[in-house]
Design an enzyme around this catalytic site. Sequence first.
Site, PDB file in Angstrom:
ATOM      1  CG  ASP A  78      -1.931   1.019   1.311  1.00 48.87           C
ATOM      2  OD1 ASP A  78      -2.418   1.425   0.233  1.00 48.87           O
ATOM      3  OD2 ASP A  78      -2.318   1.433   2.431  1.00 48.87           O
ATOM      4  CG  ASP A 116       1.012   7.538  -3.462  1.00 51.70           C
ATOM      5  OD1 ASP A 116       0.822   8.347  -4.400  1.00 51.70           O
ATOM      6  OD2 ASP A 116       0.503   7.675  -2.331  1.00 51.70           O
ATOM      7  CG  HIS A 147      -5.960   4.791  -1.816  1.00 49.85           C
ATOM      8  ND1 HIS A 147      -4.893   4.364  -1.078  1.00 49.85           N
ATOM      9  CD2 HIS A 147      -5.829   4.227  -3.033  1.00 49.85           C
ATOM     10  CE1 HIS A 147      -4.143   3.576  -1.829  1.00 49.85           C
ATOM     11  NE2 HIS A 147      -4.687   3.476  -3.023  1.00 49.85           N
ATOM     12  CG  ASN A 201      -7.117   0.952  -0.574  1.00 48.44           C
ATOM     13  OD1 ASN A 201      -7.428   0.007  -1.286  1.00 48.44           O
ATOM     14  ND2 ASN A 201      -5.947   1.551  -0.650  1.00 48.44           N
TER      15      ASN A 201
HETATM   16  P1  13P Z   1      -8.971   4.983   5.440  1.00 45.31           P
HETATM   17  O1  13P Z   1      -8.110   5.868   6.285  1.00 45.31           O
HETATM   18  O2  13P Z   1     -10.207   5.688   4.997  1.00 45.31           O
HETATM   19  O3  13P Z   1      -9.258   3.674   6.076  1.00 45.31           O
HETATM   20  O4  13P Z   1      -8.135   4.671   4.078  1.00 45.31           O
HETATM   21  C1  13P Z   1      -7.191   3.629   4.053  1.00 45.31           C
HETATM   22  C2  13P Z   1      -6.370   3.641   2.810  1.00 45.31           C
HETATM   23  O5  13P Z   1      -6.623   4.321   1.844  1.00 45.31           O
HETATM   24  C3  13P Z   1      -5.192   2.764   2.792  1.00 45.31           C
HETATM   25  O6  13P Z   1      -4.441   2.944   1.636  1.00 45.31           O
HETATM   26  O1  G3H Z   2      -3.393   5.056   3.705  1.00 41.58           O
HETATM   27  C1  G3H Z   2      -2.624   4.651   4.585  1.00 41.58           C
HETATM   28  C2  G3H Z   2      -2.983   3.510   5.438  1.00 41.58           C
HETATM   29  O2  G3H Z   2      -3.999   3.853   6.339  1.00 41.58           O
HETATM   30  C3  G3H Z   2      -1.772   2.976   6.110  1.00 41.58           C
HETATM   31  O3  G3H Z   2      -1.392   3.768   7.167  1.00 41.58           O
HETATM   32  O4  G3H Z   2       1.006   4.212   6.657  1.00 41.58           O
HETATM   33  O5  G3H Z   2       0.085   4.489   8.993  1.00 41.58           O
HETATM   34  O6  G3H Z   2       0.385   2.200   8.001  1.00 41.58           O
HETATM   35  P1  G3H Z   2       0.113   3.675   7.740  1.00 41.58           P
HETATM   36 ZN    ZN Z   3      -4.523   4.980   0.890  1.00 40.09          ZN
END
Ligand code: 13P
Ligand code: G3H
Ligand code: ZN
Length: 311
Positions: free
Chosen positions: A82, A104, A213, A256
């Site tokens: 991610d 990204d 996302h 997501n």
């Molecule tokens: P949320 O913060 O809305 O759960 O989005 C998660 C996300 O986009 C992870 O890539």
């Molecule tokens: O979009 C990001 C996700 O919520 C992941 O969050 O980078 O803190 O693990 P993180």
């Molecule tokens: Zn995201």
Amino acid sequence: MPLVTTKEMFKKAYEGGYAIGAFNVNNMEIVQGITRAAKKLNAPVILQVSAGARKYASHGYLKAMVDAAVEETGLPIALHLDHGPDFETCKSCIDGGFTSVMIDGSSLPYEENVALTKKVVDYAHAHGVVVEGELGQLAGVEDDVNVSAEDASYTNPDQVEDFVKRTGVDSLAIAIGTSHGAYKFKPGQKPQLRFDILDEVAKRLPGFPIVLHGASSVVQEFVEDINKFGGEMPDAIGIPEDMLRESARRAVCKINVDSDLRLAMTAGIRKHFAENPTHFDPRQYLTPARENIEKAVAHKIETVLGCADKA
Ligand code: 13P
Ligand code: G3H
Ligand code: ZN
């Protein structure tokens, strides 16, 4: 069945008018909560790992836990990076057995985003791995990067064809009004998604899988428990579930969710300690946390994603 890529999942989802849930994993209870719900509902699922998650739990532990879930459930499961921040992180995940990566480049100037994304695609495709790119910028917090609502920008539909053609990406994340975190709209503000942009993008890219996302709904049941057993986030507001379901009927094939799992887990732990202040065995407080994750994911599969029985 071994780990799968998202290719087949997205093709079926696009044709069937539903989406696959992509849930962030950071530890064993999260992996188990998500995959137990997916197993019960016979749903395909994407488990995604951020750079922060790899730093916290390590690549090896996360990969091994996901492998264990694949073995136990027999479900089609994709393991996805991610918000890949650079080529090296993507390469390390590809070399380390992930079946999908996101690069990204959304904060870069357009041409730099194209060049970086293409470099990742070339490497990934040579290793049988699929790639998600991003155009447009969401508001909210990812890792240590905080994008303010003013700096966020919707995806420009005029760019998507060129971007997909020149990079060769397999899916595209777009910005239509979702945002990361638990505070997506100001109190009193009417939640809105730009379905007109989504439809324009879909028109330019027929049959091509789109990713959303920042798609947590900020499930109020969990926010209420967090507030009741400690208090602090009365203004948390997410994306309405019916809007997400609608986007899944259109071109969105991957949704997501991370914040909702964080809320579910925290609500379970806070409730446990409010009711049992002296029960300090981690298995005692992580059991309700895991159960809440299972409940949250089951709810998403049935209400938002529409992917029950699609495994
Ligand atoms: P949320 O913060 O809305 O759960 O989005 C998660 C996300 O986009 C992870 O890539
Ligand atoms: O979009 C990001 C996700 O919520 C992941 O969050 O980078 O803190 O693990 P993180
Ligand atoms: Zn995201």
